[in-house]
Design a protein around this motif. Structure first.
Motif, PDB file in Angstrom:
ATOM      1  N   VAL A   1     -38.569  98.939  49.649  1.00  0.00           N
ATOM      2  CA  VAL A   1     -37.611  98.327  50.632  1.00  0.00           C
ATOM      3  C   VAL A   1     -38.283  97.434  51.492  1.00  0.00           C
ATOM      4  O   VAL A   1     -37.798  96.417  51.773  1.00  0.00           O
ATOM      5  N   SER A   2     -39.362  97.873  52.157  1.00  0.00           N
ATOM      6  CA  SER A   2     -40.171  97.192  52.950  1.00  0.00           C
ATOM      7  C   SER A   2     -40.902  95.981  52.314  1.00  0.00           C
ATOM      8  O   SER A   2     -41.041  95.075  52.901  1.00  0.00           O
TER       9      SER A   2
ATOM     10  N   GLY B   1     -38.310  93.431  52.438  1.00  0.00           N
ATOM     11  CA  GLY B   1     -38.205  92.813  53.738  1.00  0.00           C
ATOM     12  C   GLY B   1     -39.341  91.992  54.025  1.00  0.00           C
ATOM     13  O   GLY B   1     -39.092  90.782  54.734  1.00  0.00           O
TER      14      GLY B   1
ATOM     15  N   ASN C   1     -35.545  92.540  58.087  1.00  0.00           N
ATOM     16  CA  ASN C   1     -36.751  93.039  57.759  1.00  0.00           C
ATOM     17  C   ASN C   1     -36.946  94.194  58.822  1.00  0.00           C
ATOM     18  O   ASN C   1     -37.731  95.122  58.438  1.00  0.00           O
TER      19      ASN C   1
ATOM     20  N   SER D   1     -35.954  97.269  57.260  1.00  0.00           N
ATOM     21  CA  SER D   1     -36.733  97.771  56.294  1.00  0.00           C
ATOM     22  C   SER D   1     -37.854  98.543  56.758  1.00  0.00           C
ATOM     23  O   SER D   1     -38.302  99.538  56.138  1.00  0.00           O
TER      24      SER D   1
ATOM     25  N   SER E   1     -38.622 102.594  55.818  1.00  0.00           N
ATOM     26  CA  SER E   1     -40.092 103.072  55.683  1.00  0.00           C
ATOM     27  C   SER E   1     -40.247 104.276  56.504  1.00  0.00           C
ATOM     28  O   SER E   1     -41.028 105.141  56.026  1.00  0.00           O
TER      29      SER E   1
END
Length: 480
Positions: free
Chosen positions: A21-22, A25, A187, A190, A194
């Motif tokens: 996911v990051s 981002g 972002n 994200s 994390s």
């Protein structure tokens, strides 16, 4: 019993999800900043390209200046806690930038906007220099065995490639329909994902050190030493390991070999492949697809051939294919060859992970990566500048034919790059002899340090992406 979908193991799967996911981002953030600076803040201005390049420079400065020292602190601190704190810090930085972005573009002077962006990118990358070695150590405890380490490296690379296929197409609609602030907010969220993923994993291996109250790492005698002494100690350990030095040389030589694509591939596409400029993106897609294919095959290749053999075979095959690519004159042939070229290149990047882990004992993992990252980043920057200078000045008037083959400045530099990769493969055959596996001496002979096996970090990979992507803070949370 309902089967659970896991990648290698449960904790690794959770960490991977947060990083996936990051990574998206990262791609959205980087693309958004460059688009906004180029098309909104600097629209119609001659200084716009320079302003965009400042974003890349800010990230590079953080890697080169902060990176070497960050490893010392990471080796002192609790690794999981370090990751959590950096995610909080980076999330806070993006939140501040997001809040300011709610102001109209004309509310602040252009210089103030650029300063805010550059400082934010610099600090994000600086925090990333602590996050990446800490993640390196945590993964060393989550994943064991060469095959699983290579699988994890392949998954990480495939995830990173996929993120850069997904992220940029998301960034443009978010920016131009919803606004800068909402693209930045994506972002920021994200980082939160994390953080939650890291909190959910349990790390009990040597990478976290002896735990004290609240999970904090108890200080050891080594940790109470001076920063300068520990930094020098790390450099001495690295320089004293012939195996680590060999891996670094391979990464640097290979980087010089493939770095020309990043600068020259757009000119090769239009001049040598006779393609329209709007087709250039398909070359990047071909390499992205090849990177995903190679990454997914990496674990099996290491299991069959071993990490060392996969490394030097990957270099040899990549070098030959890059030379073959430099001789292409048709667009479809070029696309196909770039795809094939990227597969062995990614395989060798995957194979280097278990080798690097086997050579880095827990107390030195942060400092080992703190040497690799800045040196390979510097090699990447120098390679891009050198290839552009050679093709644009020294070899500008080179042209002709030899044995019925036409050659010019761009394809000559790319062919020379392929030969350099080929030479590095020959060097790897001699520098990485012996059997694979943990527990071997780092150099394969006396005088080097025997080290335990660990998990998997992404190695400082040989950058193969031909598209000049804006890297505002790419790979600060993924493939590092």
């Amino acid at each position: 019993m309902t089967p659970r979908l896991t990648l290698i193991n449960r904790d690794y799967t959770r960490l991977w999800f947060g990083q996936a996911v990051s990574s998206v981002g990262d791609a959205v953030f980087s693309t958004t900043l460059v688009l906004w600076v180029a098309t909104v803040l600097g629209k119609g201005q001659s200084w716009a390209p320079v302003a965009v390049s400042g974003i890349v420079m800010a990230s590079g400065i953080a890697v080169l200046v902060i990176g070497p020292l960050a490893g010392v602190f990471v080796d002192r601190w609790d690794k999981r806690a370090t990751m959590l704190r950096t995610e909080v810090l980076r999330g806070g930085l993006v939140a501040v930038l997001t809040a300011v972005a709610f102001l109209p573009a004309g509310a602040l002077p252009t210089g103030a906007w650029l300063t805010l962006i550059y400082v934010t990118v610099l600090l994000l990358h600086a925090a990333g220099q602590f996050f990446s070695p800490a993640r390196f150590a945590v993964l060393a405890d989550l994943v064991t065995g060469d095959a699983d380490r290579a699988r994890a490296a392949g998954i990480a690379q495939a995830t990173g490639e996929t993120a850069w296929i997904i992220g940029p197409p998301l960034a443009a609609p978010l920016l131009f329909t919803a606004g800068l602030q909402w693209a930045l907010l994506f972002n920021g969220l994200s980082y939160a994902v994390s953080y939650v993923a890291i909190r959910s994993i349990g790390v009990r291996g040597p990478g976290t050190g002896p735990a004290g109250p609240g999970g904090a790492q108890k200080p050891t005698e080594r940790q109470r030493g001076s920063l300068r002494r520990e930094f020098i100690d790390g450099l001495r350990f690295f320089a004293g390991s012939r195996f680590l030095v060999a891996l670094l040389l391979l990464a640097v030589i290979g980087q010089f070999g493939v770095g020309a694509l990043g600068t020259l591939n757009v000119f090769f596409a239009t001049d040598n492949l006779h393609a329209d400029a709007h087709l250039y993106g398909y070359l990047g897609m071909a390499m992205g697809a090849g990177g995903i294919a190679g990454a997914l095959l990496g674990g099996r290749a290491v299991q069959w051939l071993g990490a060392r053999r996969t490394t030097w075979i990957g270099l040899l095959v990549s070098g030959v294919l890059l030379v073959a690519y430099s001789r292409q004159t048709g667009f479809l042939g070029g696309v196909a060859l770039l795809f094939v070229f990227t597969v062995p290149l990614t395989l060798l990047n995957t194979a280097m992970s278990p080798l690097l882990l086997a050579a880095a004992p827990p107390d030195y993992r942060g400092r080992v990566m703190a040497v690799f990252y800045p040196v390979t980043r510097l090699a990447s920057m120098f390679s891009a500048a050198l290839s552009g200078w050679l093709a644009g000045s020294v070899l500008r008037d080179v042209g002709g034919s030899l044995g019925g083959l036409r050659f010019g400045p761009v394809d000559t530099v790319i062919a020379a790059s392929g030969l350099i990769v080929l030479v590095s493969g020959v060097f790897a055959m001699a520098a990485l002899p012996g059997a694979d596996g943990a527990g071997k001496t780092a150099g394969g002979s006396g005088g080097d340090t025997a080290v335990p096996s660990g998990g998997r970090p992404p190695p400082p990979r040989l950058r193969h992406r031909p598209v000049q992507r804006p890297l505002a803070h790419r790979r600060t949370r993924s493939n590092e």
